[in-house]
Write a protein that holds these residues in place. Sequence first.
Motif, PDB file in Angstrom:
ATOM      1  N   PHE A   1      45.807  22.750  67.298  1.00  0.00           N
ATOM      2  CA  PHE A   1      44.757  23.157  66.360  1.00  0.00           C
ATOM      3  C   PHE A   1      45.104  22.821  64.911  1.00  0.00           C
ATOM      4  N   HIS A   2      46.392  22.575  64.651  1.00  0.00           N
ATOM      5  CA  HIS A   2      46.807  22.048  63.340  1.00  0.00           C
ATOM      6  C   HIS A   2      46.181  20.656  63.194  1.00  0.00           C
ATOM      7  N   LEU A   3      46.244  19.866  64.254  1.00  0.00           N
ATOM      8  CA  LEU A   3      45.685  18.505  64.225  1.00  0.00           C
ATOM      9  C   LEU A   3      44.153  18.533  64.134  1.00  0.00           C
TER      10      LEU A   3
ATOM     11  N   GLY B   1      42.362  20.893  62.766  1.00  0.00           N
ATOM     12  CA  GLY B   1      42.070  21.301  61.377  1.00  0.00           C
ATOM     13  C   GLY B   1      42.218  20.122  60.422  1.00  0.00           C
ATOM     14  N   ILE B   2      43.295  19.345  60.581  1.00  0.00           N
ATOM     15  CA  ILE B   2      43.551  18.199  59.692  1.00  0.00           C
ATOM     16  C   ILE B   2      42.397  17.188  59.756  1.00  0.00           C
ATOM     17  N   VAL B   3      41.961  16.876  61.001  1.00  0.00           N
ATOM     18  CA  VAL B   3      40.889  15.876  61.160  1.00  0.00           C
ATOM     19  C   VAL B   3      39.623  16.343  60.422  1.00  0.00           C
ATOM     20  N   CYS B   4      39.252  17.618  60.616  1.00  0.00           N
ATOM     21  CA  CYS B   4      38.016  18.120  59.981  1.00  0.00           C
ATOM     22  C   CYS B   4      38.184  18.221  58.458  1.00  0.00           C
ATOM     23  N   TRP B   5      39.367  18.673  58.013  1.00  0.00           N
ATOM     24  CA  TRP B   5      39.614  18.830  56.570  1.00  0.00           C
ATOM     25  C   TRP B   5      39.502  17.457  55.871  1.00  0.00           C
ATOM     26  N   PHE B   6      40.136  16.467  56.480  1.00  0.00           N
ATOM     27  CA  PHE B   6      40.128  15.150  55.827  1.00  0.00           C
ATOM     28  C   PHE B   6      38.779  14.448  55.951  1.00  0.00           C
TER      29      PHE B   6
ATOM     30  N   LEU C   1      42.171  26.546  58.597  1.00  0.00           N
ATOM     31  CA  LEU C   1      42.670  26.393  59.977  1.00  0.00           C
ATOM     32  C   LEU C   1      43.994  25.597  59.963  1.00  0.00           C
ATOM     33  N   THR C   2      44.013  24.497  59.177  1.00  0.00           N
ATOM     34  CA  THR C   2      45.232  23.670  59.089  1.00  0.00           C
ATOM     35  C   THR C   2      46.413  24.511  58.610  1.00  0.00           C
ATOM     36  N   VAL C   3      46.190  25.276  57.534  1.00  0.00           N
ATOM     37  CA  VAL C   3      47.278  26.067  56.954  1.00  0.00           C
ATOM     38  C   VAL C   3      47.674  27.207  57.901  1.00  0.00           C
TER      39      VAL C   3
ATOM     40  N   PRO D   1      64.442  18.346  54.882  1.00  0.00           N
ATOM     41  CA  PRO D   1      63.949  17.679  53.660  1.00  0.00           C
ATOM     42  C   PRO D   1      62.542  17.084  53.816  1.00  0.00           C
ATOM     43  N   TRP D   2      62.213  16.532  55.041  1.00  0.00           N
ATOM     44  CA  TRP D   2      60.870  15.940  55.214  1.00  0.00           C
ATOM     45  C   TRP D   2      59.789  16.991  55.035  1.00  0.00           C
ATOM     46  N   MET D   3      60.123  18.251  55.469  1.00  0.00           N
ATOM     47  CA  MET D   3      59.146  19.337  55.353  1.00  0.00           C
ATOM     48  C   MET D   3      58.929  19.714  53.880  1.00  0.00           C
ATOM     49  N   HIS D   4      60.026  19.641  53.084  1.00  0.00           N
ATOM     50  CA  HIS D   4      59.881  19.958  51.650  1.00  0.00           C
ATOM     51  C   HIS D   4      58.955  18.926  50.987  1.00  0.00           C
TER      52      HIS D   4
ATOM     53  N   LYS E   1      56.724  17.146  52.551  1.00  0.00           N
ATOM     54  CA  LYS E   1      55.376  17.341  53.093  1.00  0.00           C
ATOM     55  C   LYS E   1      54.682  18.510  52.376  1.00  0.00           C
ATOM     56  N   LEU E   2      55.421  19.604  52.163  1.00  0.00           N
ATOM     57  CA  LEU E   2      54.819  20.763  51.503  1.00  0.00           C
ATOM     58  C   LEU E   2      54.386  20.425  50.072  1.00  0.00           C
ATOM     59  N   ALA E   3      55.203  19.583  49.385  1.00  0.00           N
ATOM     60  CA  ALA E   3      54.840  19.188  48.011  1.00  0.00           C
ATOM     61  C   ALA E   3      53.508  18.423  48.036  1.00  0.00           C
TER      62      ALA E   3
ATOM     63  N   VAL F   1      50.843   9.360  53.575  1.00  0.00           N
ATOM     64  CA  VAL F   1      52.218   9.827  53.311  1.00  0.00           C
ATOM     65  C   VAL F   1      52.561  11.034  54.190  1.00  0.00           C
ATOM     66  N   VAL F   2      51.628  12.015  54.259  1.00  0.00           N
ATOM     67  CA  VAL F   2      51.929  13.244  55.020  1.00  0.00           C
ATOM     68  C   VAL F   2      52.049  12.940  56.523  1.00  0.00           C
ATOM     69  N   VAL F   3      51.162  12.086  57.035  1.00  0.00           N
ATOM     70  CA  VAL F   3      51.244  11.752  58.464  1.00  0.00           C
ATOM     71  C   VAL F   3      52.563  11.024  58.751  1.00  0.00           C
TER      72      VAL F   3
ATOM     73  N   ALA G   1      55.267  13.586  58.816  1.00  0.00           N
ATOM     74  CA  ALA G   1      55.207  14.440  60.005  1.00  0.00           C
ATOM     75  C   ALA G   1      55.705  13.690  61.241  1.00  0.00           C
ATOM     76  N   VAL G   2      55.471  12.376  61.285  1.00  0.00           N
ATOM     77  CA  VAL G   2      55.854  11.609  62.476  1.00  0.00           C
ATOM     78  C   VAL G   2      57.314  11.137  62.387  1.00  0.00           C
ATOM     79  N   PHE G   3      57.695  10.508  61.258  1.00  0.00           N
ATOM     80  CA  PHE G   3      59.062   9.968  61.150  1.00  0.00           C
ATOM     81  C   PHE G   3      60.098  11.008  60.726  1.00  0.00           C
TER      82      PHE G   3
HETATM   83  C1  HEM Z   1      50.108  23.616  55.143  1.00  0.00           C
HETATM   84  C2  HEM Z   1      51.206  22.904  55.172  1.00  0.00           C
HETATM   85  C3  HEM Z   1      51.733  22.288  56.439  1.00  0.00           C
HETATM   86  C4  HEM Z   1      52.825  22.727  57.169  1.00  0.00           C
HETATM   87  C5  HEM Z   1      53.737  23.905  56.859  1.00  0.00           C
HETATM   88  C6  HEM Z   1      52.925  21.852  58.310  1.00  0.00           C
HETATM   89  C7  HEM Z   1      53.872  21.983  59.311  1.00  0.00           C
HETATM   90  C8  HEM Z   1      53.918  21.250  60.461  1.00  0.00           C
HETATM   91  C9  HEM Z   1      54.841  21.427  61.552  1.00  0.00           C
HETATM   92  C10 HEM Z   1      55.936  22.477  61.611  1.00  0.00           C
HETATM   93  C11 HEM Z   1      54.560  20.502  62.492  1.00  0.00           C
HETATM   94  C12 HEM Z   1      55.251  20.304  63.847  1.00  0.00           C
HETATM   95  C13 HEM Z   1      56.287  19.229  63.723  1.00  0.00           C
HETATM   96  C14 HEM Z   1      56.830  18.828  65.063  1.00  0.00           C
HETATM   97  O1  HEM Z   1      56.705  19.567  66.036  1.00  0.00           O
HETATM   98  O2  HEM Z   1      57.401  17.760  65.170  1.00  0.00           O
HETATM   99  C15 HEM Z   1      53.460  19.719  62.023  1.00  0.00           C
HETATM  100  C16 HEM Z   1      52.896  18.679  62.707  1.00  0.00           C
HETATM  101  C17 HEM Z   1      52.048  17.764  62.152  1.00  0.00           C
HETATM  102  N1  HEM Z   1      51.479  17.866  60.899  1.00  0.00           N
HETATM  103 FE1  HEM Z   1      51.677  19.402  59.605  1.00  0.00          FE
HETATM  104  N2  HEM Z   1      51.939  20.908  58.256  1.00  0.00           N
HETATM  105  C18 HEM Z   1      51.178  21.131  57.126  1.00  0.00           C
HETATM  106  C19 HEM Z   1      50.104  20.363  56.701  1.00  0.00           C
HETATM  107  C20 HEM Z   1      49.770  19.125  57.229  1.00  0.00           C
HETATM  108  C21 HEM Z   1      48.795  18.204  56.691  1.00  0.00           C
HETATM  109  C22 HEM Z   1      47.957  18.451  55.440  1.00  0.00           C
HETATM  110  C23 HEM Z   1      48.790  17.091  57.493  1.00  0.00           C
HETATM  111  C24 HEM Z   1      47.982  15.806  57.396  1.00  0.00           C
HETATM  112  C25 HEM Z   1      47.639  15.209  56.291  1.00  0.00           C
HETATM  113  C26 HEM Z   1      49.745  17.309  58.545  1.00  0.00           C
HETATM  114  C27 HEM Z   1      50.003  16.407  59.562  1.00  0.00           C
HETATM  115  C28 HEM Z   1      50.722  16.714  60.695  1.00  0.00           C
HETATM  116  C29 HEM Z   1      50.816  15.855  61.877  1.00  0.00           C
HETATM  117  C30 HEM Z   1      50.130  14.501  62.062  1.00  0.00           C
HETATM  118  C31 HEM Z   1      51.646  16.523  62.791  1.00  0.00           C
HETATM  119  C32 HEM Z   1      52.040  16.069  64.205  1.00  0.00           C
HETATM  120  C33 HEM Z   1      53.408  15.396  64.137  1.00  0.00           C
HETATM  121  C34 HEM Z   1      54.024  15.137  65.503  1.00  0.00           C
HETATM  122  O3  HEM Z   1      53.726  15.831  66.460  1.00  0.00           O
HETATM  123  O4  HEM Z   1      54.817  14.203  65.595  1.00  0.00           O
HETATM  124  N3  HEM Z   1      50.322  18.559  58.358  1.00  0.00           N
HETATM  125  N4  HEM Z   1      53.074  20.196  60.786  1.00  0.00           N
END
Ligand code: HEM
Length: 195
Positions: A9-11, A13-18, A67-69, A86-89, A91-93, A137-139, A142-144
Motif C-alpha cells: 500500500f506504500h506503492l 499510495g506513491i502511484v496515486c500521489w505522483f 497513505l504513502t506516509v 544512509p540511503w533512508m536518510h 530518501k527522507l530528505a 531519485v527516490v525510486v 529505494a531500489v539500490f
Molecule cells: C514518507 C517517507 C518514506 C519512508 C519512511 C519510506 C520508507 C520505505 C521503506 C522502509 C521501504 C521498504 C524497503 C525495503 O523493504 O526494501 C520502502 C519501499 C519503497 N519506497 Fe518508500 N518511503 C517513503 C516515501 C517514499 C516515496 C515518496 C517514494 C517514491 C517516490 C518511495 C518509493 C519506494 C519504493 C519504490 C519502494 C519499494 C522498494 C523495493 O521494494 O525494492 N518511498 N519505503
Amino acid sequence: MAYYWFKAFHLVGIVCWFAGMFYLPRLFVYHAEANEQPEPARSILKSQYQIMEKRLYSIIMTPAMLLTVAMAIGLVTTEPDVLKQPWMHAKLACVVLLIGYHHYCKRLMKQLAADECKMTGQHFRWFNEFPTVFFIVVVMLAVFKNNLPTDLTVWGIVAMVISFAIAIQLYARKRRLAKERAAVESDGLLGNASS
Ligand code: HEM
C-alpha cells in the motif's frame, strides 16, 4: 507479513500521489494560459480549472500522500533498523522536499483562484519537472539502497531525463510561438479586410 502489506500500500499510495503531482502543475499551465483568452472563455476556463485542481488536490493527492506516509511509518515501525541506513536518510530528505512541493501547490492554487499568481504557463512547465526528478531519485534510492550506482549507466539515465525535459520545453515554446504568429497574421488579415 505486515511488512508486505505496508509495502504494497506504500506503492499504491506513491502511484496515486505522483499521478496528482504530475497532473496538477499541468492544470496550472492551462489555468495560467487561460488569462490570454478573451472573455467569456477566460472566466469559464478559469473556473473549470479551479474546480479540477481543487478536486485533484483534495480527493486524490492529499489522501494519497497520507497513505504513502502512513504505510512508510508502518514499514519503519516493523523494521526500525532501516532508519539507520544512509540511503533512508537521503530518501527522507527528498520526501521532505516533495511534501513541501505538495503544500506549495496548494498555495499556488489559492493564488491562481484569486488572480494573484505571478507565474506564467512557461514557469509552470519548469515547475512541473521538479516531482519527476525527485521521483526518479527516490525510486533509485529505494531500489539500490546504499549501492546506488554512480557509473556511466546512471549518467546516461540522468542525461536522458534532462534531454527529455528540455525537448518538452522546446516543443511547448515552438507551439506557443506558432500560435502567437498565427494570431498576429489573422489580426493583420482582419485589419486589411476592414480598411
Ligand atoms: C514518507 C517517507 C518514506 C519512508 C519512511 C519510506 C520508507 C520505505 C521503506 C522502509 C521501504 C521498504 C524497503 C525495503 O523493504 O526494501 C520502502 C519501499 C519503497 N519506497 Fe518508500 N518511503 C517513503 C516515501 C517514499 C516515496 C515518496 C517514494 C517514491 C517516490 C518511495 C518509493 C519506494 C519504493 C519504490 C519502494 C519499494 C522498494 C523495493 O521494494 O525494492 N518511498 N519505503
